[in-house]
Write a protein that holds these residues in place. Structure first.
Motif, PDB file in Angstrom:
ATOM      1  N   UNK A  37       1.415 -20.056  -5.188  1.00 42.69           N
ATOM      2  CA  UNK A  37       2.800 -20.312  -4.785  1.00 42.69           C
ATOM      3  C   UNK A  37       3.374 -19.195  -3.934  1.00 42.69           C
ATOM      4  N   UNK A  38       2.652 -18.095  -3.860  1.00 43.31           N
ATOM      5  CA  UNK A  38       3.155 -16.950  -3.117  1.00 43.31           C
ATOM      6  C   UNK A  38       3.949 -15.971  -3.956  1.00 43.31           C
ATOM      7  N   UNK A  39       4.169 -16.298  -5.207  1.00 43.91           N
ATOM      8  CA  UNK A  39       4.954 -15.419  -6.070  1.00 43.91           C
ATOM      9  C   UNK A  39       4.127 -14.215  -6.523  1.00 43.91           C
ATOM     10  N   UNK A  49       3.987  -0.925  -0.207  1.00 44.06           N
ATOM     11  CA  UNK A  49       5.245  -0.479   0.384  1.00 44.06           C
ATOM     12  C   UNK A  49       5.265  -0.552   1.899  1.00 44.06           C
ATOM     13  N   UNK A  50       4.094  -0.757   2.504  1.00 40.99           N
ATOM     14  CA  UNK A  50       4.021  -0.840   3.978  1.00 40.99           C
ATOM     15  C   UNK A  50       3.583  -2.222   4.440  1.00 40.99           C
ATOM     16  N   UNK A  51       2.742  -2.884   3.667  1.00 42.81           N
ATOM     17  CA  UNK A  51       2.221  -4.200   4.032  1.00 42.81           C
ATOM     18  C   UNK A  51       2.841  -5.264   3.136  1.00 42.81           C
ATOM     19  N   UNK A  52       3.002  -6.463   3.696  1.00 45.85           N
ATOM     20  CA  UNK A  52       3.530  -7.593   2.939  1.00 45.85           C
ATOM     21  C   UNK A  52       2.697  -8.827   3.227  1.00 45.85           C
ATOM     22  N   UNK A  53       2.175  -9.429   2.171  1.00 47.35           N
ATOM     23  CA  UNK A  53       1.403 -10.661   2.318  1.00 47.35           C
ATOM     24  C   UNK A  53       2.313 -11.842   2.006  1.00 47.35           C
ATOM     25  N   UNK A  54       2.107 -12.930   2.725  1.00 51.04           N
ATOM     26  CA  UNK A  54       2.870 -14.150   2.477  1.00 51.04           C
ATOM     27  C   UNK A  54       2.027 -15.349   2.884  1.00 51.04           C
ATOM     28  N   UNK A  55       2.478 -16.527   2.492  1.00 51.54           N
ATOM     29  CA  UNK A  55       1.755 -17.736   2.846  1.00 51.54           C
ATOM     30  C   UNK A  55       2.728 -18.869   3.087  1.00 51.54           C
TER      31      UNK A  55
END
Length: 124
Positions: free
Chosen positions: A54-56, A66-72
């Motif tokens: 779900x991306x949660x 703190x520098x990278x963010x994963x999402x879908x």
């Protein structure tokens, strides 16, 4: 047949940002755990980040936290990696990975499907 295609790599100065994308040709994409790994020249492949259905649920390597963010985006069969405050040590080929599993994992051997990779180069 599962196909993963990464894009968005390139050359950037230290402190800059890049956004990697992974297009997944996967049936029932929403029940695949997705992840990003990277491999620098002369080094072993290492975990970067992973994201649940779900991306949660997300996990990050300490080196990128703190520098990278994963999402879908399950509607588009896409997974992203927003990379900010890039450092020269982030230079590597970045790979998208997928596995039909219940929980995210940081172990590369657990992922069945891999993309060809996209080069990220951070200059000092």
């Amino acid at each position: 047949q599962v196909q993963l295609v990464e894009s968005g790599g390139g050359l950037v100065q230290a402190g800059g940002s890049l956004r990697l994308s992974c297009t997944a040709s996967i049936r029932n994409f929403s029940i695949y755990v997705m992840a990003w790994f990277r491999q620098a020249p002369g080094k072993e492949r290492e975990f970067v980040s992973t994201i649940g259905w779900s991306g949660v649920t997300t996990y990050y390597a300490d080196s990128v936290k703190g520098r990278f963010t994963i999402s879908r985006d399950n509607a588009k069969n896409m997974v992203y990696l927003q990379m900010d405050s890039l450092k020269p040590e982030d230079t590597a080929v970045y790979y998208c990975a997928a596995d039909r599993r219940f929980r995210p994992t940081v172990r590369d051997l657990e992922y069945d499907y891999w993309g060809q990779g996209t080069q990220v180069t951070v200059s000092s």
